[in-house]
Design a protein around this motif. Structure first.
Motif, PDB file in Angstrom:
ATOM      1  N   THR A 433      71.715  30.506 -48.815  1.00 14.36           N
ATOM      2  CA  THR A 433      72.562  31.735 -48.359  1.00 14.36           C
ATOM      3  C   THR A 433      73.888  31.805 -47.772  1.00 14.36           C
ATOM      4  OG1 THR A 433      71.650  31.424 -46.757  1.00 14.36           O
ATOM      5  CG2 THR A 433      70.644  32.882 -48.205  1.00 14.36           C
ATOM      6  N   HIS A 434      74.393  30.548 -47.759  1.00 10.56           N
ATOM      7  CA  HIS A 434      75.499  30.429 -47.358  1.00 10.56           C
ATOM      8  C   HIS A 434      75.626  28.382 -47.329  1.00 10.56           C
ATOM      9  CE1 HIS A 434      74.626  33.779 -44.697  1.00 10.56           C
ATOM     10  NE2 HIS A 434      76.035  33.505 -44.520  1.00 10.56           N
ATOM     11  N   THR A 435      76.906  27.865 -47.558  1.00  5.94           N
ATOM     12  CA  THR A 435      76.955  26.795 -47.647  1.00  5.94           C
ATOM     13  C   THR A 435      77.711  25.727 -46.245  1.00  5.94           C
ATOM     14  OG1 THR A 435      77.034  26.991 -49.971  1.00  5.94           O
ATOM     15  CG2 THR A 435      78.428  25.029 -49.027  1.00  5.94           C
ATOM     16  N   ILE A 436      77.686  25.054 -45.868  1.00  4.46           N
ATOM     17  CA  ILE A 436      78.578  24.132 -44.825  1.00  4.46           C
ATOM     18  C   ILE A 436      79.547  23.494 -45.623  1.00  4.46           C
ATOM     19  CG2 ILE A 436      78.148  23.884 -42.433  1.00  4.46           C
ATOM     20  CD1 ILE A 436      75.340  24.458 -42.920  1.00  4.46           C
ATOM     21  N   ILE A 437      80.920  23.643 -45.233  1.00  2.00           N
ATOM     22  CA  ILE A 437      81.585  22.742 -45.411  1.00  2.00           C
ATOM     23  C   ILE A 437      82.607  21.825 -45.065  1.00  2.00           C
ATOM     24  CG2 ILE A 437      83.122  22.526 -47.634  1.00  2.00           C
ATOM     25  CD1 ILE A 437      82.439  24.960 -48.455  1.00  2.00           C
ATOM     26  N   LEU A 438      82.607  20.718 -45.296  1.00  3.39           N
ATOM     27  CA  LEU A 438      82.764  20.190 -43.964  1.00  3.39           C
ATOM     28  C   LEU A 438      83.503  18.829 -45.294  1.00  3.39           C
ATOM     29  CD1 LEU A 438      83.002  18.587 -41.493  1.00  3.39           C
ATOM     30  CD2 LEU A 438      81.757  17.313 -41.739  1.00  3.39           C
ATOM     31  N   GLY A 439      84.629  19.401 -44.385  1.00  3.25           N
ATOM     32  CA  GLY A 439      86.061  18.103 -45.658  1.00  3.25           C
ATOM     33  C   GLY A 439      86.987  17.313 -44.598  1.00  3.25           C
ATOM     34  N   GLN A 440      88.238  16.363 -45.176  1.00  7.30           N
ATOM     35  CA  GLN A 440      88.556  15.686 -43.719  1.00  7.30           C
ATOM     36  C   GLN A 440      89.303  16.752 -42.621  1.00  7.30           C
ATOM     37  OE1 GLN A 440      87.217  12.849 -44.882  1.00  7.30           O
ATOM     38  NE2 GLN A 440      88.666  11.643 -44.261  1.00  7.30           N
ATOM     39  N   LYS A 441      89.640  17.691 -43.132  1.00  6.75           N
ATOM     40  CA  LYS A 441      90.393  17.818 -41.936  1.00  6.75           C
ATOM     41  C   LYS A 441      90.050  18.493 -41.004  1.00  6.75           C
ATOM     42  CE  LYS A 441      93.815  22.495 -41.403  1.00  6.75           C
ATOM     43  NZ  LYS A 441      93.096  22.714 -40.632  1.00  6.75           N
ATOM     44  N   GLU A 442      88.686  18.610 -41.211  1.00  6.12           N
ATOM     45  CA  GLU A 442      87.156  19.479 -41.053  1.00  6.12           C
ATOM     46  C   GLU A 442      86.855  18.482 -39.761  1.00  6.12           C
ATOM     47  OE1 GLU A 442      87.392  20.507 -43.492  1.00  6.12           O
ATOM     48  OE2 GLU A 442      88.195  22.386 -43.653  1.00  6.12           O
ATOM     49  N   VAL A 443      86.632  17.452 -40.109  1.00  4.13           N
ATOM     50  CA  VAL A 443      85.766  16.119 -39.273  1.00  4.13           C
ATOM     51  C   VAL A 443      87.328  15.935 -38.307  1.00  4.13           C
ATOM     52  CG1 VAL A 443      86.200  13.944 -38.971  1.00  4.13           C
ATOM     53  CG2 VAL A 443      85.470  15.201 -41.193  1.00  4.13           C
ATOM     54  N   GLN A 444      88.919  15.704 -38.394  1.00  2.00           N
ATOM     55  CA  GLN A 444      89.786  15.582 -37.510  1.00  2.00           C
ATOM     56  C   GLN A 444      89.595  17.189 -36.143  1.00  2.00           C
ATOM     57  OE1 GLN A 444      93.100  14.939 -40.253  1.00  2.00           O
ATOM     58  NE2 GLN A 444      91.845  13.091 -40.267  1.00  2.00           N
ATOM     59  N   GLY A 446      86.687  19.106 -35.425  1.00  2.32           N
ATOM     60  CA  GLY A 446      85.927  19.603 -35.369  1.00  2.32           C
ATOM     61  C   GLY A 446      85.475  20.624 -35.461  1.00  2.32           C
ATOM     62  N   THR A 447      85.402  21.005 -36.482  1.00  4.91           N
ATOM     63  CA  THR A 447      85.080  22.287 -37.514  1.00  4.91           C
ATOM     64  C   THR A 447      84.248  22.209 -38.593  1.00  4.91           C
ATOM     65  OG1 THR A 447      87.262  22.811 -38.474  1.00  4.91           O
ATOM     66  CG2 THR A 447      86.882  23.961 -35.934  1.00  4.91           C
ATOM     67  N   VAL A 448      83.938  22.711 -39.214  1.00  2.31           N
ATOM     68  CA  VAL A 448      83.354  23.713 -39.986  1.00  2.31           C
ATOM     69  C   VAL A 448      83.675  24.442 -41.242  1.00  2.31           C
ATOM     70  CG1 VAL A 448      81.499  21.477 -39.852  1.00  2.31           C
ATOM     71  CG2 VAL A 448      80.881  23.700 -40.099  1.00  2.31           C
ATOM     72  N   ILE A 457      82.821  35.292 -48.462  1.00  2.00           N
ATOM     73  CA  ILE A 457      83.246  35.101 -47.090  1.00  2.00           C
ATOM     74  C   ILE A 457      83.578  33.569 -46.487  1.00  2.00           C
ATOM     75  CG2 ILE A 457      84.207  36.200 -44.897  1.00  2.00           C
ATOM     76  CD1 ILE A 457      83.070  38.791 -46.348  1.00  2.00           C
ATOM     77  N   GLN A 458      84.794  32.719 -46.217  1.00  2.00           N
ATOM     78  CA  GLN A 458      84.124  31.518 -44.927  1.00  2.00           C
ATOM     79  C   GLN A 458      84.116  31.958 -43.723  1.00  2.00           C
ATOM     80  OE1 GLN A 458      84.812  28.798 -48.676  1.00  2.00           O
ATOM     81  NE2 GLN A 458      86.734  28.641 -47.860  1.00  2.00           N
ATOM     82  N   GLU A 459      83.570  31.202 -42.975  1.00  2.00           N
ATOM     83  CA  GLU A 459      84.292  32.115 -41.142  1.00  2.00           C
ATOM     84  C   GLU A 459      84.333  29.821 -41.241  1.00  2.00           C
ATOM     85  OE1 GLU A 459      81.831  34.445 -38.886  1.00  2.00           O
ATOM     86  OE2 GLU A 459      80.330  34.617 -40.801  1.00  2.00           O
ATOM     87  N   ILE A 460      85.105  29.829 -39.843  1.00  4.26           N
ATOM     88  CA  ILE A 460      85.424  29.033 -39.142  1.00  4.26           C
ATOM     89  C   ILE A 460      84.778  28.357 -38.172  1.00  4.26           C
ATOM     90  CG2 ILE A 460      87.267  27.137 -38.592  1.00  4.26           C
ATOM     91  CD1 ILE A 460      88.751  28.152 -40.242  1.00  4.26           C
TER      92      ILE A 460
END
Ligand code: HAM
Length: 477
Positions: A433-444, A446-448, A457-460
């Motif tokens: 139902t949802h995909t959690i996406i983690l890229g380089q920026k999100e790692v820095q 501390g978010t997904v 629709i995407q939420e941080i």
């Protein structure tokens, strides 16, 4: 297993059940048949009932909960980690296993069911599935698919070994194979999948891990090992005295007391690894540390099949009925296997298999059948999928997924898949139902990013708030 010669056939006919007046056993179905009456006299026939072959057994309805659950959990966990189902034939060309598992191994030399079929082809009942999956990868042109190709299987294997507790001549394995990529994250993922499979079934596993390097690393090591073993020859058991020349690495896992003492001081393979193999192994261990997967570094672990390179591992449990000596499962990397079987050069692979009978024996020993039906221990199919981009993200994703799993939130992932497109396709295929996406920026940061797969629709979301957020989404669904 040769077909019966004519003389023996005749003898077998002679040995056919005779008419007798003895009372037939009540249970025998055949005995219910009416014997032909002779001159007014009732004669009964005793027909000896068939038994299963030695080392083979029926799976009966009384064990249904265990068997169905072992398969359902295999299906769930394989799907969640992005493995596709594969089924290869039970019969294969015998040479497939000789070339892959290797001459000189117990499986090939002593345990394979080999016979000529009616066309005179020498066939073998598969003693394991890895070689067959590699054959299928080559023969079905899977090299042209996005790499790596991740498959799982569940089915019967055959080894004509001496039967004992937890050792049968027909047994079942659940296994996963990843072919087409060499990356320590794959080895770590395979260890995590096998570890979580057992945990999801209610077994607390202990992982033993080692690296046996490349064939070149091993050649030098074997010279050293044989020299050492020769100097201790008198303390070795008779089998190891023979193994010393034929397959010296196998002396390392001999369970005889005298041999164990010799092995304790034997040179360790890890010291003979090339810089590349050492670095690879360290990375696998780092991933395991990050995931808090407990493991034992087992310097004598070499495995009994010839195709392994670098990482090897086995899974044990303390409360196994079979005793601590028999592994519930094992696996490792096999970077040369595809090439050895006629596939393209540089097609690495890795995998594991778990013995279902040993798992079920352990479960029976541990819990009652009523508990086995308890659905609460079975994880739900993944509603969430974790997609990651880049090395840093991959590393962080592994940890986040494990933290979520431990909180009871089942998250699917394919950690070796590079492109986001591939990962989102897999998420769709799995019905996330949802995909959690983690890229380089999100790692820095501390978010997904949490993406609704229907609306887009995407939420941080902050890493620390992710668990709460997913629980909220599950409630909304
Ligand atoms: P294996 O260690 O030969 O590895 O077998 C894996 C598991 O199958 C064992 O740990 C055990 O639980 C079960 N098993 C093996 N033989 C028997 C038996 N005679 N009776 C009952 N259970 C048995 C392999 O088969 C490799 N193909 C694993 C692998 C996959 N490596 C890379 N990919």
């Amino acid at each position: 297993m040769q077909s019966m010669p004519p003389k023996k056939k005749a003898a077998a006919k002679k040995a056919a059940p005779k008419k007798t007046t003895k009372k037939a056993p009540a249970k025998s179905a055949a005995s219910k048949k009416k014997a032909p009456a002779k001159k007014g006299e009732e004669k009964k026939r005793t027909v000896k009932a068939f038994d299963t072959l030695r080392g083979m057994k029926d799976i009966l309805p009384k064990d249904e909960v265990y068997w169905l659950k072992s398969r359902r959990v295999a299906e769930d966990i394989s799907g969640a980690y992005g493995y596709g189902y594969i089924q290869t034939p039970v019969l294969e060309n015998a040479k497939l296993f000789v070339r892959s598992i290797g001459k000189g191994t117990d499986v090939v030399d002593k345990e394979m069911y080999v016979f000529e079929d009616r066309d005179g082809t020498k066939v073998a009942m598969r003693p394991e599935a890895t070689a067959a999956v590699a054959r299928a990868y080559i023969g079905n042109g899977m090299r042209t698919k996005p790499q790596p190709v991740k498959t799982w299987y569940y089915g019967p294997m055959f080894r004509h070994d001496r039967p004992q507790a937890g050792r049968y001549r027909q047994f079942n394995q659940f296994g996963c194979e990843v072919i087409g990529e060499r990356d320590p994250v794959i080895d770590a993922e395979l260890i995590v999948v096998s570890y979580n499979y057992l945990r999801d079934l209610g077994i607390e596993p202990i992982v033993h891990v080692n690296s046996i390097g490349s064939p070149e690393d091993r050649q030098q090591y074997i010279v050293e090992l044989v020299g050492y073993l020769r100097s201790k020859r008198t303390y070795l058991c008779d089998v190891c005295k023979k193994r010393m020349n034929k397959n010296p690495l196998r002396t390392l896992d001999c369970k005889e007391e005298g041999c164990q003492e010799v092995i304790e001081d034997a040179p360790q393979i890890i010291e003979w690894l090339s810089a590349d193999s050492k670095d690879f192994f360290m990375k696998v261990l780092e991933y395991l540390d990050e995931l808090h997967i407990p493991y034992v570094l087992q310097s004598t672990l070499v495995r009994g099949l010839d195709y392994y390179t670098d990482t090897v591992f086995e899974l044990y449990t303390e409360d196994g009925e079979q005793g601590s000596q028999s592994a519930l499962g094992g696996g490792g990397r096999y970077d040369m296997l595809v090439e050895q079987l006629g596939g393209q050069e540089d097609t690495p692979g890795a995998g594991f298999s778990i013995g279902i009978e040993r798992v079920i024996n352990t479960l029976k020993h541990k819990e009652s059948a009523e508990q086995a039906t308890d659905q609460e221990t079975t994880p739900k199919r993944a509603a969430f999928f974790f997609a990651q981009l880049g090395v840093q993200a991959r590393r962080r994703a592994l940890r986040l997924i494990e933290e979520l799993r431990r909180s009871g939130i089942f998250v699917g992932a394919s950690l070796s898949k590079g492109s986001l497109k591939n990962q989102l396709e897999l998420a769709n295929k799995m019905g996330a139902t949802h995909t959690i996406i983690l890229g380089q920026k999100e790692v820095q940061d501390g978010t997904v990013i949490v993406r609704d797969m229907d609306s887009g629709i995407q939420e941080i979301i902050d890493h620390k708030k992710l668990e709460k957020h997913l629980v909220k989404l599950m409630k909304e669904d």
